[in-house]
Design a protein around this motif. Structure first.
Motif, PDB file in Angstrom:
ATOM      1  N   ASP A   5       0.851  -1.196   0.000  1.00  0.00           N
ATOM      2  CA  ASP A   5       0.000   0.000   0.000  1.00  0.00           C
ATOM      3  C   ASP A   5       0.886   1.244   0.000  1.00  0.00           C
ATOM      4  O   ASP A   5       0.942   2.003   0.961  1.00  0.00           O
ATOM      5  CB  ASP A   5      -0.935  -0.004   1.218  1.00  0.00           C
ATOM      6  N   PRO A   7       2.350   4.546  -2.688  1.00  0.00           N
ATOM      7  CA  PRO A   7       2.010   5.278  -3.911  1.00  0.00           C
ATOM      8  C   PRO A   7       2.614   4.707  -5.196  1.00  0.00           C
ATOM      9  O   PRO A   7       1.908   4.631  -6.204  1.00  0.00           O
ATOM     10  CB  PRO A   7       2.512   6.697  -3.627  1.00  0.00           C
ATOM     11  N   TRP A  10       0.370   1.980  -6.467  1.00  0.00           N
ATOM     12  CA  TRP A  10      -0.869   2.515  -7.051  1.00  0.00           C
ATOM     13  C   TRP A  10      -0.587   3.129  -8.418  1.00  0.00           C
ATOM     14  O   TRP A  10      -1.375   2.977  -9.354  1.00  0.00           O
ATOM     15  CB  TRP A  10      -1.513   3.539  -6.112  1.00  0.00           C
ATOM     16  N   LEU A  13      -0.065   0.321 -10.918  1.00  0.00           N
ATOM     17  CA  LEU A  13      -1.368  -0.247 -11.266  1.00  0.00           C
ATOM     18  C   LEU A  13      -2.090   0.636 -12.289  1.00  0.00           C
ATOM     19  O   LEU A  13      -2.621   0.152 -13.294  1.00  0.00           O
ATOM     20  CB  LEU A  13      -2.235  -0.420 -10.012  1.00  0.00           C
ATOM     21  N   ALA A  14      -2.089   1.941 -12.057  1.00  0.00           N
ATOM     22  CA  ALA A  14      -2.737   2.876 -12.987  1.00  0.00           C
ATOM     23  C   ALA A  14      -2.036   2.882 -14.343  1.00  0.00           C
ATOM     24  O   ALA A  14      -2.693   2.966 -15.391  1.00  0.00           O
ATOM     25  CB  ALA A  14      -2.766   4.286 -12.382  1.00  0.00           C
ATOM     26  N   PHE A 114      -7.012   8.294  -9.842  1.00  0.00           N
ATOM     27  CA  PHE A 114      -5.717   8.146  -9.182  1.00  0.00           C
ATOM     28  C   PHE A 114      -5.520   9.256  -8.144  1.00  0.00           C
ATOM     29  O   PHE A 114      -5.113   8.994  -7.009  1.00  0.00           O
ATOM     30  CB  PHE A 114      -4.587   8.171 -10.223  1.00  0.00           C
ATOM     31  N   THR A 117      -7.691   8.590  -5.119  1.00  0.00           N
ATOM     32  CA  THR A 117      -7.158   7.469  -4.335  1.00  0.00           C
ATOM     33  C   THR A 117      -5.942   7.905  -3.530  1.00  0.00           C
ATOM     34  O   THR A 117      -5.844   7.616  -2.329  1.00  0.00           O
ATOM     35  CB  THR A 117      -6.784   6.292  -5.267  1.00  0.00           C
ATOM     36  N   ILE A 118      -5.022   8.602  -4.162  1.00  0.00           N
ATOM     37  CA  ILE A 118      -3.808   9.064  -3.477  1.00  0.00           C
ATOM     38  C   ILE A 118      -4.164  10.041  -2.356  1.00  0.00           C
ATOM     39  O   ILE A 118      -3.594   9.993  -1.267  1.00  0.00           O
ATOM     40  CB  ILE A 118      -2.833   9.706  -4.499  1.00  0.00           C
ATOM     41  N   ARG A 121      -5.870   7.850   0.508  1.00  0.00           N
ATOM     42  CA  ARG A 121      -5.031   6.825   1.127  1.00  0.00           C
ATOM     43  C   ARG A 121      -3.731   7.379   1.717  1.00  0.00           C
ATOM     44  O   ARG A 121      -3.190   6.790   2.652  1.00  0.00           O
ATOM     45  CB  ARG A 121      -4.696   5.722   0.135  1.00  0.00           C
TER      46      ARG A 121
END
Length: 149
Positions: A5, A7, A10, A13-14, A114, A117-118, A121
């Motif tokens: 978990d 950045p 993430w 993934l994006a 994105f 989410t950033i 999170r």
């Protein structure tokens, strides 16, 4: 499992989703050309520069770059005078730039997702830790400097 978990995970993934969209989208949705290639390249390059400038500044200030860790110092110098989150901004620019370079305009929809989410999170929890640790200094910094740009 906290290592996953992060950045960069993430962002990766994006980026993978962006590439996948680029591969699967109908060619009729393509908007490519030299202008979008140039803009995409500039966004990717600018994002990388922001990330590097922020990493160098955090290293100079001897504080952690790892989001889940406690910061030793409030960094408000260098690129942090312009944005409280230049690394996340750089990540976002890289993602948008790749969507343009790969001629995947539909993937640009991932950019606000994105960012959301950033923010949820990482940015909000980081800001809460900084607010508790640096109190008035962090409050002044927030008044002077925007979260993104």
């Amino acid at each position: 499992m906290k290592w996953i978990d992060m950045p960069p995970v993430w962002l990766l993934l994006a980026i993978v989703l962006t590439w996948w969209i680029a591969e699967l989208q109908p060619m009729s949705w393509a908007i490519g050309g030299p202008i979008t290639d140039l803009l995409g390249g500039l966004l990717v390059g600018g994002g990388i520069v922001l990330i590097l400038l922020a990493a160098v500044e955090m290293r100079k200030q001897r504080t952690t770059i790892i989001p889940h860790m406690e910061a030793d110092r409030l960094v408000s110098s260098g690129i942090f005078k312009r944005s409280r989150n230049p690394i996340y901004l750089g990540d976002t620019l890289v993602l948008a730039g790749l969507a343009l370079r790969w001629d995947a305009p539909v993937a640009l929809l991932l950019v606000p997702l994105f960012m959301f989410t950033i923010t949820q999170r990482f940015i909000i929890p980081e800001e809460n830790r900084l607010r508790v640790k640096f109190r008035a200094d962090f409050a002044r910094y927030c008044q002077k400097t925007r979260r993104w740009v």
